[in-house]
Design a protein around this motif. Structure first.
Motif, short mmCIF file in Angstrom:
data_model
loop_
_atom_site.label_atom_id
_atom_site.label_comp_id
_atom_site.label_asym_id
_atom_site.label_seq_id
_atom_site.Cartn_x
_atom_site.Cartn_y
_atom_site.Cartn_z
N GLN A 70 0.82 -1.20 0.00
CA GLN A 70 0.00 0.00 0.00
C GLN A 70 0.85 1.26 0.00
O GLN A 70 0.49 2.27 -0.60
CB GLN A 70 -0.93 0.00 1.22
N SER A 71 2.00 1.18 0.66
CA SER A 71 2.89 2.35 0.73
C SER A 71 3.82 2.45 -0.47
O SER A 71 4.39 3.51 -0.73
CB SER A 71 3.73 2.29 2.01
N ASN A 72 3.99 1.35 -1.19
CA ASN A 72 4.93 1.31 -2.32
C ASN A 72 4.27 0.66 -3.54
O ASN A 72 4.71 -0.40 -4.00
CB ASN A 72 6.19 0.53 -1.94
N PRO A 73 3.22 1.30 -4.07
CA PRO A 73 2.49 0.67 -5.19
C PRO A 73 3.35 0.44 -6.43
O PRO A 73 3.06 -0.45 -7.23
CB PRO A 73 1.35 1.66 -5.46
N ASP A 74 4.40 1.24 -6.60
CA ASP A 74 5.27 1.07 -7.77
C ASP A 74 6.35 0.00 -7.55
O ASP A 74 7.01 -0.41 -8.51
CB ASP A 74 5.94 2.40 -8.12
N HIS A 75 6.54 -0.41 -6.30
CA HIS A 75 7.54 -1.43 -5.99
C HIS A 75 6.95 -2.44 -4.99
O HIS A 75 7.39 -2.51 -3.84
CB HIS A 75 8.81 -0.79 -5.41
N PRO A 76 5.95 -3.21 -5.43
CA PRO A 76 5.32 -4.15 -4.51
C PRO A 76 6.26 -5.27 -4.10
O PRO A 76 7.23 -5.57 -4.81
CB PRO A 76 4.14 -4.70 -5.32
N ALA A 77 5.97 -5.86 -2.97
CA ALA A 77 6.77 -6.98 -2.48
C ALA A 77 6.56 -8.21 -3.34
O ALA A 77 5.51 -8.39 -3.97
CB ALA A 77 6.39 -7.28 -1.03
N ALA A 78 7.57 -9.05 -3.38
CA ALA A 78 7.45 -10.34 -4.03
C ALA A 78 6.59 -11.27 -3.17
O ALA A 78 6.43 -11.04 -1.96
CB ALA A 78 8.83 -10.95 -4.25
N PRO A 79 6.03 -12.33 -3.73
CA PRO A 79 5.26 -13.29 -2.92
C PRO A 79 6.18 -14.11 -2.03
O PRO A 79 7.40 -14.10 -2.19
CB PRO A 79 4.60 -14.17 -3.98
N PHE A 80 5.57 -14.82 -1.08
CA PHE A 80 6.36 -15.67 -0.19
C PHE A 80 5.97 -17.13 -0.38
O PHE A 80 4.96 -17.45 -1.02
CB PHE A 80 6.17 -15.25 1.28
N ALA A 81 6.79 -18.00 0.17
CA ALA A 81 6.57 -19.45 0.06
C ALA A 81 6.73 -20.10 1.42
O ALA A 81 7.47 -19.62 2.28
CB ALA A 81 7.55 -20.06 -0.94
N VAL A 82 6.03 -21.22 1.60
CA VAL A 82 6.17 -22.04 2.80
C VAL A 82 6.58 -23.44 2.37
O VAL A 82 6.02 -24.02 1.44
CB VAL A 82 4.86 -22.10 3.61
N ASN A 83 7.57 -23.96 3.05
CA ASN A 83 8.11 -25.29 2.77
C ASN A 83 7.48 -26.33 3.69
O ASN A 83 7.44 -26.16 4.91
CB ASN A 83 9.63 -25.25 2.97
N GLN A 84 6.97 -27.39 3.09
CA GLN A 84 6.43 -28.51 3.85
C GLN A 84 7.39 -29.71 3.72
O GLN A 84 7.71 -30.13 2.61
CB GLN A 84 5.04 -28.92 3.33
N ILE A 85 7.84 -30.23 4.86
CA ILE A 85 8.66 -31.44 4.87
C ILE A 85 7.72 -32.63 4.78
O ILE A 85 7.04 -32.98 5.74
CB ILE A 85 9.52 -31.53 6.14
N VAL A 86 7.65 -33.22 3.61
CA VAL A 86 6.69 -34.29 3.35
C VAL A 86 7.37 -35.64 3.66
O VAL A 86 7.76 -36.38 2.77
CB VAL A 86 6.17 -34.23 1.90
N HIS A 87 7.51 -35.91 4.93
CA HIS A 87 8.18 -37.13 5.38
C HIS A 87 7.35 -37.75 6.49
O HIS A 87 6.73 -37.03 7.27
CB HIS A 87 9.59 -36.79 5.89
N ARG A 88 7.34 -39.05 6.55
CA ARG A 88 6.45 -39.74 7.50
C ARG A 88 6.72 -39.35 8.95
O ARG A 88 5.83 -39.49 9.80
CB ARG A 88 6.59 -41.25 7.34
N SER A 89 7.89 -38.87 9.28
CA SER A 89 8.19 -38.50 10.66
C SER A 89 7.65 -37.11 11.02
O SER A 89 7.68 -36.73 12.19
CB SER A 89 9.70 -38.54 10.92
N ASN A 90 7.15 -36.37 10.03
CA ASN A 90 6.61 -35.04 10.30
C ASN A 90 5.15 -35.18 10.73
O ASN A 90 4.23 -35.17 9.91
CB ASN A 90 6.72 -34.15 9.06
N ALA A 91 4.94 -35.27 12.04
CA ALA A 91 3.59 -35.48 12.57
C ALA A 91 2.70 -34.26 12.40
O ALA A 91 1.48 -34.34 12.55
CB ALA A 91 3.67 -35.85 14.05
#
Length: 322
Positions: A70-91
């Motif tokens: 909103q404060s920087n309409p000409d230079h918006p932020a890039a999107p973000f990502a979330v990493n999921q550890i897809v392993h059987r031990s990840n309860a």
């Protein structure tokens, strides 16, 4: 062609999610500076009886990036990502998938297993799914199971790096896959980002240089060790997680072990939920890729990204003159 969410970045870079190190402060700084910031869902660890910290992190990231836009309409932020550890031990996997779906996480990164239901959850909330792989066989399986893009983790990368040359790995993938392809492996300069694109990747995937930033959730000694070390200080071992990974030799010595004489561990010992008697990666044994020779100081993430952008532009201009 890249999906819209990966277009219009300041430079073609996704910051890799680093266990323990990547948190909201680093992600927000990376996104505001114009590259995709990311963190592992497992980094958000609340105490027993407390509400999920992952929700608080996602709320903070969304709100701060929205204020920036909103404060920087000409230079918006890039999107973000979330990493999921897809392993059987990840309860926590099922719970974390539900939270990320509810908060409409735009980019999902999956590791250590390709799961169709995770990709489906990403798509259902309007996101895309990228899966990290270390060889062409795993790459094909990931796309068959619904991933939108691939992260080729080549030799020299930090964390659970693959053994293959980036030239060979990208070459084999590009024979059959024309979708989003990211390359990881000792990329620490803007010139290396351009080189990754010249090889056939769409974007570079950069982790270790961001350990030595003021926003990184890493001990001061860890950050300084990144600054003082180079490629010769990186040791590859399966001892600490059961899967081959790259670590800083000085941190191994500090734990009372000989980095030149480490035992091997089987993949069956990998555990993202329980305790271990071994020194823990990444809290005691510090991970890093081979590209850290280019890291000269601990500095704000924005300054590091400014330098990457300047180096990238300079390299493009030089190539154009050839």
């Amino acid at each position: 062609m890249l999906p819209p969410i990966l277009q219009n970045l300041r430079i073609p870079v996704v910051a890799s999610p680093m266990f323990i190190v990547s948190g909201p402060e680093l992600v927000i700084a990376q996104c505001k500076a114009g590259i995709v910031g990311s963190f592992p869902a497992l980094n958000a660890r609340e105490k027993d009886g407390e509400p999920p910290l992952l929700e608080a992190w996602l709320t903070r990231i969304n709100e701060e990036l929205d204020r920036h836009n909103q404060s920087n309409p000409d230079h918006p932020a890039a999107p973000f990502a979330v990493n999921q550890i897809v392993h059987r031990s990840n309860a926590r996997l099922e719970r974390d998938i539900e939270i990320c779906h509810r908060y409409k996480v735009p980019i999902w990164i999956t590791s250590l297993g390709a799961r169709p239901e995770v990709n489906a959850a990403a798509h259902d909330c309007g996101g895309i799914a990228l899966h990290d792989i270390i060889n062409n066989t795993f790459a094909k399986k990931a796309i068959e199971k619904g991933a939108d893009g691939l992260i080729a983790v080549a030799a020299g990368a930090g964390g659970h790096a693959g053994p293959q040359s980036p030239f060979a790995l990208v070459q084999e993938i590009r024979e059959w896959f024309d979708g989003p392809l990211l390359l990881s492996g000792a990329i620490a300069t803007g010139r290396a980002v351009l080189a990754a694109q010249a090889m056939g990747a769409d974007l570079a995937y950069i982790g270790s240089p961001f350990i030595a930033t003021t926003e990184a959730n890493a001990p001061g000694d860890y950050k300084q060790m990144i600054v003082e070390s180079g490629a010769m200080d990186i040791v590859t071992s399966s001892l600490f997680t059961g899967v081959s990974g790259n670590y800083l030799a000085p941190s191994i010595r500090a734990a009372g072990l000989n980095p030149d004489d480490l035992e091997h561990a089987d993949v069956s010992t990998m555990n993202f939920g329980g305790a271990s008697s071994k020194p823990k990666a990444w809290s005691q044994i510090w991970g890093s890729g081979q590209g850290i020779g280019a890291v000269r100081a601990v500095e704000p993430a924005a300054d590091r990204i400014d330098r990457l952008a300047a180096e990238y532009a300079e390299a493009k201009a030089e190539i154009a003159r050839l």
